[in-house]
Design an enzyme around this catalytic site. Sequence first.
Site, PDB file in Angstrom:
ATOM      1  N   SER A 169      -1.523   0.335  -5.675  1.00 28.74           N
ATOM      2  CA  SER A 169      -2.438  -0.448  -5.711  1.00 28.74           C
ATOM      3  C   SER A 169      -3.948  -0.086  -5.374  1.00 28.74           C
ATOM      4  O   SER A 169      -4.281   0.912  -6.203  1.00 28.74           O
ATOM      5  CB  SER A 169      -2.173  -1.636  -4.489  1.00 28.74           C
ATOM      6  OG  SER A 169      -2.849  -2.744  -4.811  1.00 28.74           O
ATOM      7  N   ASP A 175       1.410  -5.426  -9.060  1.00 32.39           N
ATOM      8  CA  ASP A 175       0.954  -4.794  -7.842  1.00 32.39           C
ATOM      9  C   ASP A 175       2.429  -4.005  -7.374  1.00 32.39           C
ATOM     10  O   ASP A 175       3.254  -4.666  -7.037  1.00 32.39           O
ATOM     11  CB  ASP A 175       0.398  -5.476  -6.812  1.00 32.39           C
ATOM     12  CG  ASP A 175      -0.378  -4.510  -5.786  1.00 32.39           C
ATOM     13  OD1 ASP A 175       0.203  -3.472  -5.502  1.00 32.39           O
ATOM     14  OD2 ASP A 175      -1.268  -5.083  -5.363  1.00 32.39           O
TER      15      ASP A 175
END
Length: 365
Positions: free
Chosen positions: A86, A215
């Site tokens: 991320s 993510d």
Amino acid sequence: MDVVSGARPEDGTEVDLVDARRAAVSGTASTDPFAPFFIDPPKRFQVLALDGGGARGLFAAHILARLESDLGVRITDSFDLIAGTSTGGIIALALGAGLRPAEIVAHYDRLVDAVFPSRRRRFRPLQLVRPLYSADALRSALTDVVGDNRLGDSLKPLIIPTWDVELGQVHIFKTPHHPRFTRDWRISMTDVAVATSAAPTYFPAARVDGCRLVDGGVWANDPSVVAVTEAVSVFGVPLGAVRVLSVGTIGEGQDHPKALDNGGLAQWSTRLVPTFMGATSRAGQGIIQHLVGRSNYLRINATIKKSARFSLDAVNRDDVEGLASSVSRVHGPDYTTMFDGHRAYDYEPLHATGEPTREGEHATL
């Protein structure tokens, strides 16, 4: 140390790394696609692992910048492999693109404003039915950071976790640091960054190379375990030779009101993403300490009470910088003792333009 290149030298001399890598690409290396990269494993192999955490990634960037400034080092010189999830993946890609941490800090100041505009937070109730932020704004801001580089242009070996929502399995983007990794190097760094940052409810799922990705923090917010697995299984490094620097993005103290024990979706809605991210990070930290040993592991982070100054989509820049200043001051000597004496191996990408692609690198841990 030498790399996959056929027979082990009988006299113990070191095989030329560049020639060995060219042999690997040309097909004269080991015919086993899962053969480890190093034939003679290094005595030390250092991993930098960078957590996810949205806007709080500014903290990790400040930590690295402070270490460089205070200690007179270049972070990338000391690490053989960089893993990021991320926001940590964005930092990892930026390091791979050649940016120094201080430059990444400057980019993050602009990135946070562009990606998480304060006016959007007024519509937070809509987050129950659709993502709160714009994927187009995210893509534009990330392109400003990593430019038009492809993953194969990275100056360092990288692994960037994401999650494939179509297949329900891990999807790890990897630089071409092993002969069997023949696809991902063509993908733009921006695409990789968008995918690993596509946090559910914050951004829509990303489509990269035909895959629907979100993510990587849903399963590996702290990518330390993924990185150590790569070091052992792909590079062939003994577990005892691995050292890990894990940099967090400001942890929050536990806040679990009793009302949540019997709560439903309405009560949990705003807590699910932070809870999952925190849980995967904590689990990873415990596992990695057991694997490599406490003496080979350094975690740099700060744990605070929950505060609007340090949320996933909004941070107080001055407070983040001050927190990073205090924490880096404490851990600077630890960094010098554990990591500064090592020089990373000279990485050269193992891709060949025009070679046919092969399946398999994405979902293999």
